[in-house]
Design a protein around this motif. Structure first.
Motif, mmCIF file in Angstrom:
data_model
loop_
_atom_site.group_PDB
_atom_site.id
_atom_site.type_symbol
_atom_site.label_atom_id
_atom_site.label_comp_id
_atom_site.label_asym_id
_atom_site.label_seq_id
_atom_site.Cartn_x
_atom_site.Cartn_y
_atom_site.Cartn_z
ATOM 1 N N ALA A 1 0.834 -1.193 -0.053
ATOM 2 C CA ALA A 1 0.057 -0.050 0.055
ATOM 3 C C ALA A 1 0.849 1.267 0.050
ATOM 4 N N ASP A 2 1.959 1.246 0.778
ATOM 5 C CA ASP A 2 2.739 2.428 0.917
ATOM 6 C C ASP A 2 3.685 2.736 -0.535
ATOM 7 N N LYS A 3 3.858 1.560 -1.218
ATOM 8 C CA LYS A 3 4.509 1.799 -2.536
ATOM 9 C C LYS A 3 3.383 2.457 -3.697
ATOM 10 N N GLN A 4 2.144 2.053 -3.564
ATOM 11 C CA GLN A 4 0.983 2.439 -4.315
ATOM 12 C C GLN A 4 0.895 4.033 -4.170
ATOM 13 N N ILE A 5 0.901 4.469 -2.625
ATOM 14 C CA ILE A 5 0.932 5.865 -2.442
ATOM 15 C C ILE A 5 1.881 6.561 -3.099
ATOM 16 N N ALA A 6 3.029 6.023 -2.881
ATOM 17 C CA ALA A 6 4.529 6.656 -3.260
ATOM 18 C C ALA A 6 4.527 6.768 -4.740
ATOM 19 N N ASP A 7 3.828 5.686 -5.422
ATOM 20 C CA ASP A 7 4.235 5.938 -6.818
ATOM 21 C C ASP A 7 3.182 7.016 -7.380
ATOM 22 N N ILE A 8 1.729 7.161 -6.531
ATOM 23 C CA ILE A 8 0.980 8.267 -6.981
ATOM 24 C C ILE A 8 1.556 9.414 -6.665
ATOM 25 N N LEU A 9 2.110 9.709 -5.463
ATOM 26 C CA LEU A 9 2.639 10.989 -5.066
ATOM 27 C C LEU A 9 3.722 11.427 -6.078
ATOM 28 N N VAL A 10 4.367 10.459 -6.608
ATOM 29 C CA VAL A 10 5.648 11.061 -7.278
ATOM 30 C C VAL A 10 5.373 11.786 -8.595
ATOM 31 N N ARG A 11 4.178 11.014 -9.049
ATOM 32 C CA ARG A 11 3.309 11.565 -10.452
ATOM 33 C C ARG A 11 3.369 13.357 -10.015
ATOM 34 N N TYR A 12 3.283 13.569 -9.000
ATOM 35 C CA TYR A 12 2.721 15.243 -8.666
ATOM 36 C C TYR A 12 3.927 16.064 -7.951
ATOM 37 N N GLY A 13 5.136 15.271 -8.188
ATOM 38 C CA GLY A 13 6.316 15.718 -7.662
ATOM 39 C C GLY A 13 6.407 15.876 -6.090
ATOM 40 N N GLU A 14 5.654 14.945 -5.358
ATOM 41 C CA GLU A 14 5.905 15.079 -3.866
ATOM 42 C C GLU A 14 6.552 13.443 -3.275
ATOM 43 N N PRO A 15 7.240 13.803 -2.331
ATOM 44 C CA PRO A 15 7.998 12.411 -1.923
ATOM 45 C C PRO A 15 7.062 11.862 -1.000
ATOM 46 N N PHE A 16 7.112 10.685 -0.882
ATOM 47 C CA PHE A 16 6.254 9.855 0.315
ATOM 48 C C PHE A 16 7.125 10.057 1.879
ATOM 49 N N ALA A 17 8.243 10.274 1.613
ATOM 50 C CA ALA A 17 8.664 10.377 3.033
ATOM 51 C C ALA A 17 8.682 11.803 3.433
ATOM 52 N N GLY A 18 8.212 11.988 4.754
ATOM 53 C CA GLY A 18 7.854 13.514 5.075
ATOM 54 C C GLY A 18 6.453 13.980 4.702
ATOM 55 N N ASN A 19 5.617 13.191 4.091
ATOM 56 C CA ASN A 19 4.519 13.759 3.908
ATOM 57 C C ASN A 19 3.498 12.879 4.202
ATOM 58 N N VAL A 20 3.713 11.625 4.633
ATOM 59 C CA VAL A 20 2.983 10.510 4.965
ATOM 60 C C VAL A 20 3.304 9.984 6.403
ATOM 61 N N TRP A 21 2.415 9.677 7.212
ATOM 62 C CA TRP A 21 2.786 8.946 8.268
ATOM 63 C C TRP A 21 1.611 7.883 8.714
ATOM 64 N N ARG A 22 1.440 7.414 9.923
ATOM 65 C CA ARG A 22 0.272 6.414 10.064
ATOM 66 C C ARG A 22 -0.279 6.775 11.533
ATOM 67 N N VAL A 23 -1.417 6.588 11.503
ATOM 68 C CA VAL A 23 -2.375 6.533 12.823
ATOM 69 C C VAL A 23 -3.107 5.246 12.963
ATOM 70 N N GLN A 24 -2.837 4.359 13.858
ATOM 71 C CA GLN A 24 -3.295 3.100 14.077
ATOM 72 C C GLN A 24 -3.395 2.444 12.774
ATOM 73 N N GLY A 25 -2.283 2.592 12.169
ATOM 74 C CA GLY A 25 -2.314 1.655 10.800
ATOM 75 C C GLY A 25 -2.696 2.270 9.706
ATOM 76 N N THR A 26 -3.432 3.472 9.795
ATOM 77 C CA THR A 26 -4.202 4.192 8.666
ATOM 78 C C THR A 26 -3.003 5.219 8.111
ATOM 79 N N ALA A 27 -2.886 5.194 6.842
ATOM 80 C CA ALA A 27 -1.751 6.245 6.231
ATOM 81 C C ALA A 27 -2.548 7.689 6.340
ATOM 82 N N VAL A 28 -1.982 8.650 6.802
ATOM 83 C CA VAL A 28 -2.089 9.982 6.893
ATOM 84 C C VAL A 28 -1.418 10.957 6.156
ATOM 85 N N ILE A 29 -1.861 11.978 5.203
ATOM 86 C CA ILE A 29 -0.830 12.894 4.451
ATOM 87 C C ILE A 29 -1.314 14.365 5.000
ATOM 88 N N TYR A 30 -0.215 15.186 4.871
ATOM 89 C CA TYR A 30 -0.331 16.550 5.224
ATOM 90 C C TYR A 30 -1.408 17.247 4.299
#
Length: 228
Positions: free
Chosen positions: A4-33
Motif C-alpha cells: 500500500a505504501d508503494k502504491q501511495i508513493a508511486d501516485i505521489l511521485v506523479r505530482y512531484g511529492e515524496p512519500f517520506a515526510g508527507n505520509v505517516w500512520r495513525v493506528q495503521g491508517t496512512a495520513v497525509i498533510y
C-alpha cells in the motif's frame, strides 16, 4: 516498503511529492498533510465549485464540495464531490484556548477528500484534518513511515505544542518579542522535534505575525536624502 505504501508513493511521485515526510500512520491508517494536498491541487489546477452548506450550527458544520481536475485533452475533465463534517468534541478536538473553526475545518476535510479522489488516493490515505476521527476515545502515537521520523512525538503532544506556540505568537506584541520567542533555545528544541510540515506551519505563522506587526521595518532616509 509495504504494498500500500508503494502504491501511495508511486501516485505521489506523479505530482512531484515524496512519500517520506508527507505520509505517516495513525493506528495503521496512512495520513497525509493538508498542505501537501493543497500543493498537489495547485499543481494539477484543480478548481472547486462554491461549497454548499448542509448544516450550520454553533459547534457543527457539514459542507458539500465539488472539485474539477482538467484532463490531458479538452473535455476530459474529471469531477468528484465529497462532504466534510466537523463537530466539536466529537470528530473535531479543540485543546486549551484554541478557538474552534468548524466551518473552515469542514471545508478543509471536504476539499481534501475531493483531491484524494481526483488523484486516485482515496481509500489509501487520509488527510491529517481527519486524524481526530482516527484517534477519538483511543489516543495513539503517530509515527511517520519513513525511518527518519521514527522519533517523532505523539500526535496529541505535537498538536498541543503547535497550538501553544501559536497562542504565544499571537500574544507577542512586538517584532522583537516574536523574534525572541522563536529563537528561544527551549522552543527551538520543541520545533526541531516536530514533523517537518508542522514545524514549517508554525514558522509561517510567526512570519505572518511579524508582517502584521510591521516587519520588515521601513528603511530610514539616508543622510543625503531630502524630505518629500
Amino acid at each position: 516498503m509495504r504494498t500500500a505504501d508503494k502504491q501511495i508513493a508511486d501516485i505521489l511521485v506523479r505530482y512531484g511529492e515524496p512519500f517520506a515526510g508527507n505520509v505517516w500512520r495513525v493506528q495503521g491508517t496512512a495520513v497525509i498533510y493538508h498542505k501537501t494536498l493543497e500543493r498537489i491541487a495547485g499543481h494539477t489546477k484543480i478548481r472547486f465549485d462554491p461549497p454548499t452548506l448542509l448544516r450550520s450550527e454553533r459547534d457543527e458544520a457539514v459542507i458539500l464540495v465539488t472539485g474539477r481536475m482538467p484532463g490531458e485533452k479538452a473535455g476530459d475533465e474529471r469531477v468528484e464531490w465529497s462532504i466534510g463534517e466537523a463537530l466539536v468534541n466529537v470528530n473535531y478536538r479543540v485543546s486549551g484556548r484554541q478557538a474552534a473553526y468548524v466551518y473552515a475545518m469542514a471545508e478543509k476535510r471536504a476539499k481534501d477528500r475531493v483531491i484524494l479522489k481526483l488523484i486516485e488516493l482515496h481509500g489509501l490515505v487520509y488527510s491529517e484534518e481527519e486524524a481526530d476521527e482516527f484517534r477519538q476515545n483511543q489516543p495513539m502515537a503517530i509515527r511517520a513511515v519513513d525511518e527518519d521520523f521514527d522519533a517523532s512525538p505523539a500526535f496529541d503532544e505535537v498538536t498541543e505544542q503547535e497550538a501553544d506556540l501559536k497562542r504565544q505568537i499571537d500574544e507577542a506584541e512586538s517584532i522583537n518579542a516574536v523574534t525572541d520567542l522563536m529563537l528561544d533555545e527551549r522552543r527551538q528544541g520543541i520545533l526541531n522535534a516536530m514533523p517537518h510540515g508542522t514545524r514549517e506551519e508554525v514558522r509561517d505563522y510567526a512570519k505572518a505575525r511579524l508582517r502584521a506587526l510591521g516587519w520588515p521595518p521601513a528603511k530610514k532616509a539616508g543622510r543625503g536624502s531630502r524630505a518629500a
